[in-house]
Scaffold this motif. Structure first.
Motif, short mmCIF file in Angstrom:
data_model
loop_
_atom_site.label_atom_id
_atom_site.label_comp_id
_atom_site.label_asym_id
_atom_site.label_seq_id
_atom_site.Cartn_x
_atom_site.Cartn_y
_atom_site.Cartn_z
N SER A 145 46.55 22.26 46.21
CA SER A 145 47.39 23.33 46.78
C SER A 145 47.89 24.26 45.69
O SER A 145 47.96 25.48 45.88
CB SER A 145 48.58 22.71 47.53
OG SER A 145 48.14 21.89 48.59
N ASN A 146 48.23 23.68 44.54
CA ASN A 146 48.75 24.49 43.43
C ASN A 146 47.69 25.41 42.84
O ASN A 146 48.02 26.36 42.11
CB ASN A 146 49.30 23.58 42.33
CG ASN A 146 50.55 22.83 42.77
OD1 ASN A 146 51.26 23.27 43.67
ND2 ASN A 146 50.82 21.69 42.16
N LEU A 147 46.42 25.13 43.14
CA LEU A 147 45.34 25.98 42.63
C LEU A 147 45.13 27.23 43.47
O LEU A 147 44.32 28.09 43.13
CB LEU A 147 44.03 25.18 42.57
CG LEU A 147 43.98 24.07 41.51
CD1 LEU A 147 42.68 23.28 41.65
CD2 LEU A 147 44.08 24.65 40.11
N THR A 149 43.64 32.92 44.02
CA THR A 149 43.93 34.26 44.54
C THR A 149 43.80 35.31 43.45
O THR A 149 43.23 36.39 43.65
CB THR A 149 45.34 34.30 45.15
OG1 THR A 149 45.44 33.32 46.19
CG2 THR A 149 45.63 35.67 45.73
N VAL A 150 44.33 34.98 42.26
CA VAL A 150 44.25 35.91 41.13
C VAL A 150 42.80 36.16 40.72
O VAL A 150 42.42 37.28 40.34
CB VAL A 150 45.05 35.35 39.93
CG1 VAL A 150 44.85 36.24 38.69
CG2 VAL A 150 46.53 35.27 40.26
N ALA A 151 41.94 35.13 40.87
CA ALA A 151 40.54 35.25 40.47
C ALA A 151 39.79 36.28 41.30
O ALA A 151 38.75 36.81 40.87
CB ALA A 151 39.85 33.90 40.58
N PHE A 152 40.31 36.61 42.49
CA PHE A 152 39.66 37.62 43.33
C PHE A 152 39.72 39.00 42.68
O PHE A 152 39.04 39.93 43.13
CB PHE A 152 40.32 37.68 44.71
CG PHE A 152 39.99 36.51 45.59
CD1 PHE A 152 38.68 36.08 45.72
CD2 PHE A 152 40.97 35.85 46.31
CE1 PHE A 152 38.35 35.01 46.54
CE2 PHE A 152 40.65 34.78 47.12
CZ PHE A 152 39.33 34.35 47.24
N ALA A 153 40.53 39.14 41.64
CA ALA A 153 40.63 40.44 40.96
C ALA A 153 39.35 40.80 40.21
O ALA A 153 39.09 41.97 39.95
CB ALA A 153 41.81 40.43 39.99
N VAL A 154 38.55 39.80 39.87
CA VAL A 154 37.32 40.04 39.10
C VAL A 154 36.34 40.95 39.84
O VAL A 154 35.90 41.98 39.31
CB VAL A 154 36.65 38.71 38.70
CG1 VAL A 154 35.32 38.98 37.99
CG2 VAL A 154 37.58 37.91 37.80
N PRO A 155 35.93 40.61 41.08
CA PRO A 155 35.01 41.52 41.79
C PRO A 155 35.63 42.87 42.10
O PRO A 155 34.92 43.88 42.19
CB PRO A 155 34.68 40.75 43.08
CG PRO A 155 35.79 39.79 43.25
CD PRO A 155 36.20 39.40 41.87
#
Length: 237
Positions: free
Chosen positions: A64-66, A71-77
């Motif tokens: 859950s903590n991940l 969510t932040v990783a979606f900034a890459v695309p």
């Protein structure tokens, strides 16, 4: 003993997810999607073994903590396709703003119609926002973050299952339309499904999810209090 249960919970959840994923890939049935089957399997196991949720969550809460980093990783695309997104900036912002307002208003009205108590009403309102932010919004407006997480997951799962049907009926063929619909309607779950369709769909879904979260924070402290006041004091005095 608690440590052992925590380790089993963590590893068991991961193993269950990948087993369900393999099952879904083999049979290609929408209702076999891992995000739907995995929680059902875990619930059944907890009931059969008489294991409390607190004991299970002692290990599984790592997953859950991940959610935040994921969510932040979606900034890459988004960064990779920033020029395309700039080109459609006006349409994106307007459509997501309208979608967020409709999501809040419809959730509130439906909750009142079915007769939910005040805490459940405020827990349901942020259901169309990605889980970490939805839980914060719920806490801000007097809801239960835990219940909100359940509502968000339910919304995401149902929206992802219904999305292909809606796309066929409405003939959504453009990656932008498909991605924005999934990101707005099914947040994280929809974004994951959008990336299965293609990078552009996933990019637009990522942006929709992030923009919807930001707009929903603003609307929850401005639009929603006004809506609640009008309904409770004018329409239902």
């Amino acid at each position: 003993m608690t440590f052992v249960i925590a380790v089993i919970s963590l590893l068991g959840t991961i193993a269950t997810f990948y087993a369900c994923k393999a099952l879904h890939q083999k049979f290609q049935k929408e209702w076999l999607t891992p995000i739907l089957i995995t929680p059902l399997v875990i619930i059944i196991v907890l009931l059969v073994t008489d294991t409390s949720y607190a004991s299970y969550n002692a290990g599984a809460n790592i997953l859950s903590n991940l959610l935040g980093p994921a969510t932040v990783a979606f900034a890459v695309p988004i960064y990779k396709n920033v020029q395309l997104l700039k080109k459609h900036a006006f349409e994106i912002i307007v459509s997501i703003a309208v979608g967020s307002a409709v999501a809040i208003a419809s959730s509130y009205i439906i909750a009142l119609v079915v007769g939910l108590n005040n805490e459940l009403v405020h827990s349901l309102v942020p259901r169309s926002v990605t889980t970490p932010i939805a839980m914060d919004i719920s806490n801000m407006i007097g809801g239960s973050p835990t219940l909100t997480a359940v509502f968000v997951m339910t919304t995401g799962i149902l929206a992802s299952l219904l999305a292909p049907i809606v796309m066929r009926l409405c003939q959504f063929k453009k990656p932008s339309a498909r991605g924005l619909m999934l990101g707005m309607g099914a947040h994280g779950t929809g974004t994951s499904k959008a990336f299965e369709m293609g990078e552009l769909e996933g990019t637009f879904a990522s942006l929709a999810m992030i923009v919807a979260a930001l707009i929903s924070i603003v609307l929850s402290t401005t639009f929603f209090p006004v809506l609640e006041h009008v309904v409770m004091n004018i329409l239902l005095p």
